[in-house]
Design a protein around this motif. Structure first.
Motif, PDB file in Angstrom:
ATOM      1  N   UNK A   1       6.371  10.887  -7.265  1.00 38.26           N
ATOM      2  CA  UNK A   1       5.792  11.350  -6.009  1.00 38.26           C
ATOM      3  C   UNK A   1       6.390  12.702  -5.631  1.00 38.26           C
TER       4      UNK A   1
ATOM      5  N   UNK B   1       0.694  -4.283  -2.010  1.00 37.00           N
ATOM      6  CA  UNK B   1       1.809  -5.211  -1.864  1.00 37.00           C
ATOM      7  C   UNK B   1       2.333  -5.276  -0.430  1.00 37.00           C
ATOM      8  N   UNK B   2       1.761  -4.485   0.455  1.00 37.94           N
ATOM      9  CA  UNK B   2       2.242  -4.540   1.849  1.00 37.94           C
ATOM     10  C   UNK B   2       1.233  -5.269   2.728  1.00 37.94           C
TER      11      UNK B   2
ATOM     12  N   UNK C   1      -3.091   1.070  -3.184  1.00 39.26           N
ATOM     13  CA  UNK C   1      -3.239   0.987  -4.639  1.00 39.26           C
ATOM     14  C   UNK C   1      -2.579  -0.285  -5.180  1.00 39.26           C
ATOM     15  N   UNK C   2      -1.280  -0.466  -4.868  1.00 34.56           N
ATOM     16  CA  UNK C   2      -0.562  -1.643  -5.371  1.00 34.56           C
ATOM     17  C   UNK C   2      -0.870  -2.879  -4.532  1.00 34.56           C
TER      18      UNK C   2
ATOM     19  N   UNK D   1       0.343   4.336  -1.246  1.00 38.92           N
ATOM     20  CA  UNK D   1       0.166   3.723  -2.565  1.00 38.92           C
ATOM     21  C   UNK D   1       0.503   2.235  -2.535  1.00 38.92           C
ATOM     22  N   UNK D   2       1.577   1.877  -1.825  1.00 41.72           N
ATOM     23  CA  UNK D   2       1.974   0.463  -1.763  1.00 41.72           C
ATOM     24  C   UNK D   2       0.909  -0.352  -1.048  1.00 41.72           C
ATOM     25  N   UNK D   3       0.287   0.273  -0.053  1.00 44.39           N
ATOM     26  CA  UNK D   3      -0.697  -0.463   0.734  1.00 44.39           C
ATOM     27  C   UNK D   3      -2.066  -0.504   0.057  1.00 44.39           C
TER      28      UNK D   3
ATOM     29  N   UNK E   1       7.698   9.684   1.327  1.00 47.19           N
ATOM     30  CA  UNK E   1       7.655   8.392   2.006  1.00 47.19           C
ATOM     31  C   UNK E   1       6.228   8.052   2.425  1.00 47.19           C
ATOM     32  N   UNK E   2       5.508   9.056   2.931  1.00 53.29           N
ATOM     33  CA  UNK E   2       4.130   8.825   3.384  1.00 53.29           C
ATOM     34  C   UNK E   2       3.228   8.486   2.195  1.00 53.29           C
TER      35      UNK E   2
ATOM     36  N   UNK F   1       4.171   7.191  -0.642  1.00 49.47           N
ATOM     37  CA  UNK F   1       4.558   5.874  -1.132  1.00 49.47           C
ATOM     38  C   UNK F   1       3.902   4.775  -0.296  1.00 49.47           C
ATOM     39  N   UNK F   2       3.954   4.967   1.001  1.00 51.02           N
ATOM     40  CA  UNK F   2       3.390   3.962   1.907  1.00 51.02           C
ATOM     41  C   UNK F   2       1.920   3.728   1.595  1.00 51.02           C
TER      42      UNK F   2
END
Lengths: 323, 248
Positions: B226, B247-248, B244-245, B240-242, B234-235, B237-238
């Motif tokens: 990133x 997981x949130x 794409x992945x 992508x985690x929400x 951080x933004x 990542x947030x």
């Protein structure tokens, strides 16, 4: 019949037990078998929840003497239940108790045992299992040659899938048990936090954390994500006052969370052995060549002391905080 | 008092794993063999008990000829006797049977194991030996105290440190933290060379478990780095985690 040894905590079935139960249900459906969930304790209130996750029968072994865990007594009890039900497969979660008692159950039944399996199959009554070996550098597929087959399932690997069944409750007589070793007390680690092996989110720190007090940054992020904090061996061995129970790796805990955030962890083989089964890995490290980036789903090359608080802030700003 | 310590020879943890031609075992070429790290805590505990209370420490190993190295090492560290049970099996129950048969003859007050052997990682043999012999156990211990025919051990539980009490004889499996293993002295190493290692056939019996295949794990897909400053990373990542992945 398939028998699943289940554990209760605070009147609820522990999630790793539900995972084992769900996997048993899946295998039983394909093989045309029934599933019995076994609970043991002074009282087994809450065991009925197992009906929602595929238990045809719920066996309750209730006696005051079972209030405290005893490896020899519990092993005899589970083996009795397996024999009574004519079970050919006995499963349980690879929790601290599961890993302690299930090998004893297998020995008592003259059964093969595979520990911490990550996949199971059942063909013509023969169980097969996949399990990571050599620090997760290889995977072994094992098969059983015994009539009864025992395995422990690694927490967080198998989904806990609702599947309503009859869940007929039967009381199991508690008799003929020795209690040669008994858990007398539990020295609480405080906070009532989840064990690392059960956590869905782990925020772990390594040598790059520089000192123990800095783990507060990780606590804040873990709290926001509803996760727990882990550490690499380098951090635990650094004399920062971190307990060994926090250690993730070959000589610590093996974890498979949904999200693993590695902060200031280089990614030594010893550590990777404990966390490479994580679904999504985020690595934050200032060294772009750190081996952890080879594993990471998302890599952030940067100063964790700046990045971690920003992520905590972003979680809260997105309204995703579980704190 | 006799104390039996079971040790296993395993590949060094830094070994690059290669699969042998049979497709189900480790290619032994270039493998450096060591004593399984957790077994060192078990042996150390036995030696400390010997020094504090007086005991005869017997080291036993199920393995092939080359496993004599780990027994030689145990002797160098201070074990009084070493026995090789010749044989090998991937089945923990078969290994447990061989060890239990030997222990039944020796009648030790304590049987110590590492909590698992590096490599196969079943963590089962100690508890199986306890069950086969009808003995109490405490696994994954980080502290051990002996009374008159009794023990008190601390072990790592899921909710905290569990205090386990029971009667002797008993079986224990060692966790990291139990003690700090010593190094062999030159004198110990020299003395160990003169000692004999008893050899017997391991009574393994029929295996209940067999390895079908050993494979290298699929490589994780290439990740992404990133870009930007800390706040931008951080933004990103947030998101992508929400999204794409998920997981949130």
């Amino acid at each position: 019949m398939m028998l699943v040894f289940c554990e209760l905590k605070d009147g609820k079935v522990r999630k790793p037990s539900l995972e084992a139960l769900s996997e048993a249900r899946r295998l039983a459906d394909a093989a045309g078998l029934k599933v019995a969930a076994l609970f043991a304790g002074a009282a087994c209130a809450g065991a009925e929840e197992a009906a929602g996750f595929g238990a045809d029968v719920i066996l309750k072994a209730e006696a005051p003497a079972l209030a405290s865990y005893s490896s020899d007594a519990f092993a005899a009890l589970i083996a009795q239940a397996a024999e009574g039900q004519g079970a050919t497969v006995v499963l349980g979660a690879a929790t601290a108790i599961g890993r302690d008692v299930l090998p004893r159950v297998a020995a008592r039944l003259g059964a093969g045992y595979a520990s911490e399996v990550t996949a199971l199959g059942l063909e013509n009554g023969v169980l097969t299992a996949d399990r990571p070996v050599y620090a997760a550098k290889a995977q072994a597929s094992v098969t059983f040659t015994s009539k009864v087959q025992v395995a422990s399932t690694r927490p967080n690997v198998f989904p806990a899938t609702p599947c309503p069944k009859a869940g007929t409750v039967e009381s199991l007589p508690v008799q003929g048990l020795d209690f040669k070793a008994v858990v007398k007390e539990i020295l609480a680690k405080g906070g009532g936090k989840l064990d690392l092996t059960e956590a869905e989110v782990i925020v772990a720190g390594g040598r790059g954390m520089k000192e123990g007090a800095n783990f507060k940054l990780l606590e804040e992020l873990a709290d926001a994500l509803g996760g727990v904090v882990g550490a690499s061996r380098a951090a635990v061995d650094a004399g920062w006052g971190l307990p060994h129970s926090m250690q993730v790796g070959q000589t610590g805990k093996v974890v498979s969370p949904t999200l693993y955030i590695a902060c200031g962890i280089s990614g030594a083989i010893q550590h990777v052995a404990g966390m490479s089964g994580s679904k999504v890995i985020v690595a934050i490290n200032k060294d772009p060549e750190a081996p952890i980036f080879k594993l990471a789903t998302y890599g952030i090359v940067g100063d964790l002391f700046e990045v971690v608080p920003e992520i905590t802030k972003a979680v809260k700003a997105a309204g995703l905080s579980k704190a | 008092m006799k104390i039996l310590v079971a040790v296993k020879q395993v590949p060094d943890s830094e070994t690059k794993v290669k699969i042998a031609a049979d497709g189900k075992s480790l290619d032994p070429a270039d493998v450096k063999w060591i004593t399984s790290p957790y077994d060192e805590y078990a042996l150390e505990e036995a030696l400390r008990l010997k020094e504090a209370k007086g005991a005869e420490v017997v080291a036993v190993c199920v393995g092939e000829e080359k496993a004599k190295d780990v027994l030689r090492n145990a002797l160098a560290l201070g074990a009084d006797q070493a026995v090789l049970l010749k044989g090998a099996s991937e089945d923990p129950l078969a290994v447990a049977r061989a060890l239990a048969a030997f222990a039944q003859e020796l009648q030790p007050a304590l049987i110590l194991f590492g909590n698992k052997a590096f490599g196969s990682d079943h963590g089962a043999v100690g508890a199986m030996v306890a069950e086969l012999m009808g003995l109490p156990q405490a696994t994954l211990i980080t502290k051990l105290e002996l009374g008159e025919g009794t023990f008190r051990a601390e072990r790592e539980g899921d909710a905290g440190i569990e205090v386990v009490e029971g009667s002797l004889p008993a079986v224990f499996t060692a966790q990291k933290g139990l003690n700090e293993p010593r190094y062999a002295s030159l004198k110990g190493i020299m003395a160990a060379k003169k000692k004999t290692i008893e050899e017997r056939e391991a009574a393994l019996g029929e295996p209940a478990l067999a390895v079908r295949t050993l494979t290298l794990p699929a490589a994780r897909p290439e990740g992404r780095k990133l870009e930007g400053d800390a706040a931008a990373q951080a933004a990103t990542l947030m998101g992508l985690l929400r999204d794409e992945a998920k997981v949130l």
